[in-house]
Structure formats: structure tokens, C-alpha cells
Design a protein around this motif. Sequence first.
Motif, short mmCIF file in Angstrom:
data_model
loop_
_atom_site.label_atom_id
_atom_site.label_comp_id
_atom_site.label_asym_id
_atom_site.label_seq_id
_atom_site.Cartn_x
_atom_site.Cartn_y
_atom_site.Cartn_z
N ASP A 49 -100.01 -77.12 24.69
CA ASP A 49 -99.40 -76.59 23.23
C ASP A 49 -99.95 -77.65 22.50
O ASP A 49 -100.19 -77.24 21.22
CB ASP A 49 -98.02 -76.63 23.44
N TRP A 50 -100.10 -78.74 22.79
CA TRP A 50 -100.70 -79.81 21.77
C TRP A 50 -101.96 -79.51 21.32
O TRP A 50 -102.44 -79.85 20.29
CB TRP A 50 -100.18 -81.27 22.29
N VAL A 51 -102.67 -79.08 22.24
CA VAL A 51 -104.22 -78.68 21.79
C VAL A 51 -104.25 -77.63 20.84
O VAL A 51 -104.94 -77.51 19.65
CB VAL A 51 -105.02 -78.40 23.06
N GLU A 56 -104.57 -75.87 15.17
CA GLU A 56 -104.19 -75.46 13.86
C GLU A 56 -104.05 -76.37 12.64
O GLU A 56 -104.28 -76.14 11.72
CB GLU A 56 -102.78 -74.66 14.27
N SER A 57 -103.55 -77.65 12.92
CA SER A 57 -103.47 -78.70 11.87
C SER A 57 -104.91 -79.07 11.58
O SER A 57 -105.04 -79.09 10.34
CB SER A 57 -102.86 -79.92 12.48
N GLY A 58 -105.97 -79.10 12.37
CA GLY A 58 -107.35 -79.31 11.94
C GLY A 58 -107.86 -78.25 10.99
O GLY A 58 -108.54 -78.58 10.00
N CYS A 99 -103.51 -85.49 14.50
CA CYS A 99 -102.34 -84.37 15.25
C CYS A 99 -102.61 -84.53 16.69
O CYS A 99 -101.42 -84.67 17.33
CB CYS A 99 -102.47 -82.86 14.81
N ALA A 100 -103.69 -84.68 17.44
CA ALA A 100 -103.91 -84.95 18.80
C ALA A 100 -103.28 -86.40 19.16
O ALA A 100 -102.55 -86.48 20.08
CB ALA A 100 -105.38 -85.01 19.32
N LEU A 101 -103.38 -87.36 18.18
CA LEU A 101 -103.06 -88.73 18.71
C LEU A 101 -101.46 -88.81 18.54
O LEU A 101 -100.86 -89.23 19.44
CB LEU A 101 -103.54 -89.77 17.46
#
Length: 151
Positions: A49-51, A56-58, A99-101
Motif C-alpha cells: 500500500d505504501w508503494v 500516486e504522490s510522485g 512519501c516513501a520515506l
Amino acid sequence: MLIMAAFHLSLELEEALLVLERDGVERRGIMVVPLYTGPEGDSGGWKSDWVQASFESGMALGTASAVVGISQGFIREWGPLIWGLITALSGFAIGFGLCALFHYRLWRRLTPGRHPEAMIIVRCNPEEVDRLRTVLWRHGALSVGSVAKDE
């Protein structure tokens, strides 16, 4: 009586077992059961889910950056196409990375506390229940419960 306690796999678990044995609980009266959460580990699919959220944020930041880059490209030397591509790629990289961080740090903080990793079941006399509960709490039990065992 049966006393049950949930623990993380740690040194405190081993210390609790040692203290229980030293306090007179027989080794065959103690059962340690490791808990498994399924094929995806204790995250339950949360890692994937975080990926998706990072992607999406990127994409959102990349799109916004491309708009700004294209408009700046009309007054810069390389033109709107090159500046649009440069700012879109850099915006995507920044958005995905931040976002990944954020999700990785959140996942690292929440994951250890989500599920206990071992359950201890101790058979004891009713007079020993309070003393053994105290031992388990002092050694980092996540939760402790007891039940009267009919023999």
C-alpha cells in the motif's frame, strides 16, 4: 489456574521464563507458543500500500512541477518541452521519495507494536496467580490474562 501473557520476541521474554523457573514453576508447566501472522508477515499487505501511495504522490507532484516547468520554459533557453520533462521527472522523484520515506518511518514505528510474537501459558496454583502476573508485567508483557482451569 492458567496464566497467559503475550510478548514480543526479546530478551525480556527470556528473562521472564528464567524468573518463572526460579520462582518454582516447573518447566513442564510453562508453554511458549510462537505466533505467526500469515504469508505476508505482520504487515498484512501494508507494505504494498505504501508503494502505491508513494507512486500516486510522485505522479501528483510531477504533474504540478511539469506545469510550472512548461510555463517557465517559454522564457528559458531550452524551451517548454525540455523544462517540462526535467521538472516532471524531478517532481516525481521528490514526491515519491518523500512519501516513501514518510511511509517507511511510519511502518517502522507501527509494525513492532501491531502484533505480539509469542504467547506464554503457565500452569500454576491459584495462590501464585498475583505473584506470577507481577513477574510477567515487570518483564514487558504486552497483555496478561488468567483463567480457572477445571481439572
